[in-house]
Structures are given as structure tokens and as C-alpha cells.
Write a protein that holds these residues in place. Structure first.
Motif, PDB file in Angstrom:
ATOM      1  N   GLY A  10      -5.192  17.594  -0.471  1.00 33.34           N
ATOM      2  CA  GLY A  10      -6.391  16.700  -0.664  1.00 33.34           C
ATOM      3  C   GLY A  10      -6.314  15.515  -1.117  1.00 33.34           C
ATOM      4  O   GLY A  10      -6.760  14.379  -0.649  1.00 33.34           O
ATOM      5  N   ILE A  11      -5.362  15.375  -1.929  1.00 35.66           N
ATOM      6  CA  ILE A  11      -4.801  14.090  -2.457  1.00 35.66           C
ATOM      7  C   ILE A  11      -4.311  13.059  -1.456  1.00 35.66           C
ATOM      8  O   ILE A  11      -4.498  11.830  -1.354  1.00 35.66           O
ATOM      9  N   GLU A  12      -3.559  13.603  -0.634  1.00 33.79           N
ATOM     10  CA  GLU A  12      -2.800  12.879   0.401  1.00 33.79           C
ATOM     11  C   GLU A  12      -3.997  12.564   1.386  1.00 33.79           C
ATOM     12  O   GLU A  12      -3.778  11.423   1.848  1.00 33.79           O
ATOM     13  N   ASP A  13      -4.972  13.451   2.019  1.00 36.64           N
ATOM     14  CA  ASP A  13      -5.918  12.911   2.554  1.00 36.64           C
ATOM     15  C   ASP A  13      -6.777  11.726   2.257  1.00 36.64           C
ATOM     16  O   ASP A  13      -7.011  10.796   2.745  1.00 36.64           O
ATOM     17  N   MET A  14      -6.890  11.895   0.722  1.00 33.73           N
ATOM     18  CA  MET A  14      -8.014  10.856  -0.076  1.00 33.73           C
ATOM     19  C   MET A  14      -7.234   9.524  -0.017  1.00 33.73           C
ATOM     20  O   MET A  14      -7.549   8.492   0.409  1.00 33.73           O
ATOM     21  N   ALA A  15      -5.635   9.626  -0.299  1.00 29.78           N
ATOM     22  CA  ALA A  15      -5.017   8.299  -0.389  1.00 29.78           C
ATOM     23  C   ALA A  15      -4.840   7.565   1.073  1.00 29.78           C
ATOM     24  O   ALA A  15      -4.815   6.506   1.097  1.00 29.78           O
ATOM     25  N   ASN A  16      -4.604   8.610   2.031  1.00 30.29           N
ATOM     26  CA  ASN A  16      -4.417   7.837   3.640  1.00 30.29           C
ATOM     27  C   ASN A  16      -5.867   7.395   3.798  1.00 30.29           C
ATOM     28  O   ASN A  16      -5.765   6.113   4.375  1.00 30.29           O
ATOM     29  N   GLU A  17      -6.834   7.855   3.446  1.00 28.84           N
ATOM     30  CA  GLU A  17      -8.384   7.245   3.612  1.00 28.84           C
ATOM     31  C   GLU A  17      -8.424   5.806   2.847  1.00 28.84           C
ATOM     32  O   GLU A  17      -9.210   5.087   3.377  1.00 28.84           O
ATOM     33  N   ALA A  18      -8.053   6.142   1.565  1.00 33.08           N
ATOM     34  CA  ALA A  18      -8.191   4.693   0.707  1.00 33.08           C
ATOM     35  C   ALA A  18      -7.338   3.559   1.194  1.00 33.08           C
ATOM     36  O   ALA A  18      -7.688   2.379   0.836  1.00 33.08           O
ATOM     37  N   ILE A  19      -6.160   3.872   1.648  1.00 33.32           N
ATOM     38  CA  ILE A  19      -5.219   2.700   2.278  1.00 33.32           C
ATOM     39  C   ILE A  19      -5.580   2.220   3.644  1.00 33.32           C
ATOM     40  O   ILE A  19      -5.398   1.214   3.989  1.00 33.32           O
ATOM     41  N   SER A  52       1.057  -1.098   0.007  1.00 29.62           N
ATOM     42  CA  SER A  52       0.011  -0.240   0.115  1.00 29.62           C
ATOM     43  C   SER A  52       0.743   1.239  -0.117  1.00 29.62           C
ATOM     44  O   SER A  52       0.353   2.142  -0.668  1.00 29.62           O
ATOM     45  N   SER A  53       2.110   1.260   0.622  1.00 31.40           N
ATOM     46  CA  SER A  53       2.933   2.481   0.603  1.00 31.40           C
ATOM     47  C   SER A  53       3.174   2.833  -0.742  1.00 31.40           C
ATOM     48  O   SER A  53       3.589   3.855  -0.975  1.00 31.40           O
ATOM     49  N   GLU A  54       3.688   1.687  -1.571  1.00 33.56           N
ATOM     50  CA  GLU A  54       4.069   1.902  -2.918  1.00 33.56           C
ATOM     51  C   GLU A  54       2.858   2.924  -3.648  1.00 33.56           C
ATOM     52  O   GLU A  54       3.148   3.616  -4.353  1.00 33.56           O
ATOM     53  N   ILE A  55       1.757   2.258  -3.596  1.00 32.52           N
ATOM     54  CA  ILE A  55       0.518   2.976  -4.219  1.00 32.52           C
ATOM     55  C   ILE A  55       0.354   4.373  -3.559  1.00 32.52           C
ATOM     56  O   ILE A  55       0.149   5.263  -4.356  1.00 32.52           O
ATOM     57  N   HIS A  56       0.415   4.398  -2.460  1.00 25.83           N
ATOM     58  CA  HIS A  56       0.409   5.818  -1.660  1.00 25.83           C
ATOM     59  C   HIS A  56       1.456   6.782  -2.134  1.00 25.83           C
ATOM     60  O   HIS A  56       0.987   8.051  -2.470  1.00 25.83           O
ATOM     61  N   GLY A  57       2.677   6.179  -2.371  1.00 25.81           N
ATOM     62  CA  GLY A  57       3.740   6.971  -2.753  1.00 25.81           C
ATOM     63  C   GLY A  57       3.560   7.489  -4.432  1.00 25.81           C
ATOM     64  O   GLY A  57       3.805   8.618  -4.925  1.00 25.81           O
ATOM     65  N   PHE A  58       3.056   6.751  -5.134  1.00 24.08           N
ATOM     66  CA  PHE A  58       2.620   7.018  -6.443  1.00 24.08           C
ATOM     67  C   PHE A  58       1.608   7.992  -6.575  1.00 24.08           C
ATOM     68  O   PHE A  58       1.758   9.022  -7.566  1.00 24.08           O
ATOM     69  N   ILE A  59       0.549   7.953  -5.586  1.00 31.44           N
ATOM     70  CA  ILE A  59      -0.639   8.972  -5.855  1.00 31.44           C
ATOM     71  C   ILE A  59      -0.140  10.288  -5.238  1.00 31.44           C
ATOM     72  O   ILE A  59      -0.514  11.371  -5.659  1.00 31.44           O
TER      73      ILE A  59
END
Length: 189
Positions: A116-125, A68-75
Motif C-alpha cells: 500500500g505504501i509503495e502504491d501511494m509513493a508511486n502515485e505521489a511521485i 524523487s527516487s530518494e524520497i521513494h526509497g526512504f518511504i
């Protein structure tokens, strides 16, 4: 004749028992009940341990293949920053002579979008999120019909399971050959 018959019978028995053992990993799908007692080895090993297997597969996939960290890093990473900066520049560039006035605001605009993208990514993971790979895989495996799960696993490993069956046949033939030798030794005594 003994040196031909014993290895052939041994090979057949070895191959068949390995083939049955592979099938018994999955079969029977449900416990076979006699009154209130379940027959031993029913259901098969995989249906009986399905949740544990699903958790192990999901954990392995998430930790070793697609964390998930790789997905988060990409986003949220540098690539995303460049893409957003490019779009903000493109958008402000359409404002013509007023674009220069927004140059000081561009970093703040990009920063807020990335926030906003960071918040969305954290919530999605997080647990329950759409990008929680481990949880998504575990749920999908547990929701699969056991026959579908069997086909999935056998489909990924069909060649390897075939080798197990062949190895059982070879081992059975060797055991049959040893039996034939022992048979001849015993008969000659």
C-alpha cells in the motif's frame, strides 16, 4: 589630475553599469509598449524567460539535490520496513497469548502494508503527485510574483552580485588609468 580623475570616473561608470545590468535582469517586470511594439529588452531577461528558468531550477534541484527516487526509497525502503515491522509486533504483542498465533501472518501483514505504501509513493511521485519535486518547484516558481522571485534570487546571490559591482568598479578604474596613460602619451606627441 588626469591619473586621478580618469580612474575615478571609470570606477563609477563600471560599478554603476554593472549594478544597472544586474537590475535589468529583472526589470522592467512587464514589456513597455509603444503602440503595438514592445521596447527592446523589456521585460527583463528573467521575467521574459521565467518558465524556462523555473523548469531549469526545478530540474536541477530534483536531479542533483533531492531526487524523487530518494524520497521513494526512504518511504518504501528498509527503514520503513523496520518501522512497520516494529509497529506490527507492538500491535500483536498487545494481544497477549494470541500473539503467537499471528506470527505466521506478520510477514503478510507487513507485506500488504508495504504494498500500500509503495502504491501511494508511486502515485505521489508521478506527474501531478504531491511528491513530484520537479513539478512542485516549477509550479511554485511560476506562481510567484516577479518581485518575490527577484528577492529570492537576489537574496541567495546578493554577495555574488555585490562582487560583480565591485569588479565593474575595479575594471572601470583600470580602464580609466589606461585612458589617462594614453591621454598623456597623445598629448606629449
Amino acid at each position: 589630475m588626469t591619473f586621478i580623475l580618469f580612474p575615478i570616473v571609470g570606477a563609477i561608470i563600471g560599478a554603476l553599469t554593472n549594478q544597472i545590468a544586474i537590475k535589468m535582469l529583472f526589470r522592467p517586470y512587464r514589456p513597455i509598449m509603444i503602440g503595438s511594439f514592445s521596447l527592446p529588452l523589456t521585460p527583463g531577461v528573467i521575467p521574459r524567460n521565467r518558465e524556462k528558468i523555473a523548469a531549469n531550477i526545478a530540474q536541477t534541484f530534483e536531479t542533483k539535490l533531492l531526487p524523487s527516487s530518494e524520497i521513494h526509497g526512504f518511504i518504501t525502503g528498509a527503514h520503513a520496513r523496520r518501522a512497520i515491522e516494529g509497529k506490527v509486533n507492538e500491535m500483536t504483542g498487545m494481544l497477549g497469548p494470541f500473539a503467537g498465533m499471528l506470527d505466521l501472518l506478520k510477514p503478510k501483514i507487513v507485506g500488504k502494508i508495504l504494498e500500500g505504501i509503495e502504491d501511494m509513493a508511486n502515485e505521489a511521485i508521478e506527474h501531478g503527485g504531491a511528491l513530484n519535486i520537479r513539478q512542485q518547484l516549477e509550479e511554485k516558481i511560476n506562481a510567484m510574483d516577479i518581485a518575490q522571485l527577484e528577492e529570492l534570487i537576489l537574496g541567495l546571490s546578493r554577495r555574488e552580485f555585490r562582487h560583480i559591482t565591485i569588479f565593474g568598479g575595479i575594471l572601470g578604474a583600470l580602464i580609466g588609468l589606461v585612458q589617462a596613460v594614453l591621454n598623456q602619451v597623445i598629448l606629449s606627441v
